[in-house]
Design an enzyme around this catalytic site. Structure first.
Site, PDB file in Angstrom:
ATOM      1  CB  THR A 117      51.227  11.873  38.216  1.00 57.03           C
ATOM      2  OG1 THR A 117      51.162  11.258  36.926  1.00 57.03           O
ATOM      3  CG2 THR A 117      50.960  10.783  39.248  1.00 57.03           C
ATOM      4  CE1 TYR A 142      55.759   9.232  39.523  1.00 57.94           C
ATOM      5  CE2 TYR A 142      54.055   9.115  37.845  1.00 57.94           C
ATOM      6  CZ  TYR A 142      54.908   9.869  38.625  1.00 57.94           C
ATOM      7  OH  TYR A 142      54.902  11.232  38.536  1.00 57.94           O
TER       8      TYR A 142
END
Ligand code: UDP
Length: 347
Positions: A117, A142
């Site tokens: 990501t 995250y």
């Protein structure tokens, strides 16, 4: 031989499975269906319901299905949730990836594609597209959970006979052009999903979080990539590994940013619905702008996106939203006070 897709019943994974099936690849999906849907998996793929941390199960799948490569999507993806429940993210994303890697090594898997990501990068100070060698400093658990997995994959590949590709996704949006699958998660927080829900009447309206950023129109800027182009990027990665490629890390985006306001206006124009979009306070943790420099994906992997156009992304997202509405999948009710909404996003 077959390709093992973990998380293949989820949003991006289910598009990957269609990409592979369309290319006549043998596919086996491993998904625990916590956030995924069995109906999202292409009928020609084999769905096994289970956990990536179940060593015996993964080993059995690899042997029985003669798995050639693993494309690993399974994990948790909600940034604000990761702030509230970091250990859930370090478990689902980091520990479970470690276990999966261990099983992969034990079974002699030599091709591994990992779903990473843009959240691994430090927040940019300007609007310059981000290259893969930019500073890595995740702002959320995250992002950190994904970066830790990147590090494990890199070191594991070095020590064992494994080759890998790590793809860092920017803002993934849209749906399969044939509306075979799409983003179905209830209570999704993604901008294009929310605007489309408002356009088809599933919400009374929406909030624009932040209108005084240092950007041309004051709203945030993101690089939106069509989910089917993201799936094809993984296929390019698979071909790279099949041709003997050793390792590669690439940004998945279009190197072009759109503002939140531009997106909202495009959804209104394309849908013909003049839904309410209120200016609301900034959402905690949001960065003003982030855009990929995705040139490496094209030059090194030969990736050629087919839907690099905001209108197409929105058209496909809208078509999927209408299909979901016909199936009766509804979003939670909107809270009218934008401040309450912003707070509830935080909590
Ligand atoms: N956004 C918004 N209203 C919404 C959802 C998102 O204004 O209902 C904004 C958000 O503040 C950010 C951009 O849209 O600037 C993209 O947010 P999203 O959650 O889609 O992805 P993120 O970039 O946070 O991963």
């Amino acid at each position: 031989m077959s390709i093992l897709v973990t998380g293949g019943a989820g949003y991006i994974g289910s598009h990957m499975v269609w990409e592979l099936v369309d290319r006549r690849e043998e596919v086996v999906v491993l998904d625990n269906l916590v956030t995924g849907f069995d109906w999202a998996v292409a009928p020609d793929a084999k769905l096994i319901i289970g956990d990536i941390a179940d060593r015996a199960l993964v080993e059995k799948i690899i042997k029985e299905h003669d798995v050639e490569a693993i494309i690993h999507f399974a994990g948790s993806v909600v940034v604000p949730e990761s702030v509230k429940h970091p250990l859930k993210y370090y478990h689902n994303n980091t520990s479970n990836t470690r276990t999966l890697l261990e099983t992969a090594v034990r079974c002699g898997i030599d091709k591994f594609i990992f779903s990473s990501t843009a959240a691994v990068y430090a927040a940019p100070n300007d609007l310059k597209p981000i290259r893969e060698d930019a500073l890595l400093a995740p702002m959320s658990p995250y992002g950190a959970s994904k970066l830790m997995s990147e590090v494990m994959l890199r070191d594991t590949a070095k020590a064992h006979d494994m080759r890998y590709v790590m793809l860092r996704y920017f803002n993934v949006a849209g749906a399969d052009p044939q509306a075979r699958t799409g983003l179905s998660t209830r209570g999704a927080t993604h901008l294009i999903k929310i605007a489309c829900e408002a356009a088809v009447g599933k919400r009374e309206g929406m909030d624009i979080y932040g209108f005084n950023y240092d950007t041309p129109d004051g709203t945030g800027i993101r690089d939106f990539i069509h989910v089917s182009d993201l799936a094809s990027a993984h296929y390019s990665a698979l071909e790279f590994l099949r041709e003997g490629g050793q390792k590669f890390t690439g940004n998945c985006g279009y190197s072009k940013g759109y503002s939140v306001l531009e997106v909202v206006n495009a959804v209104k124009r394309i849908s013909g619905s003049d839904f309410t979009a209120r200016m609301a306070p900034r959402r905690e943790g949001d960065i003003p702008a982030i855009v990929a420099d995705a040139s490496r994906m094209m030059t090194r992997l030969g990736w050629q996106p087919k839907y690099a156009d905001l209108d197409q992304i929105i058209t496909h997202a809208l078509a999927w939203e209408k299909k979901l509405a016909r199936r009766g999948v509804v979003a939670p009710p909107l809270q009218y006070d934008p401040m309450i909404k912003a707070l509830s996003e935080r909590n």
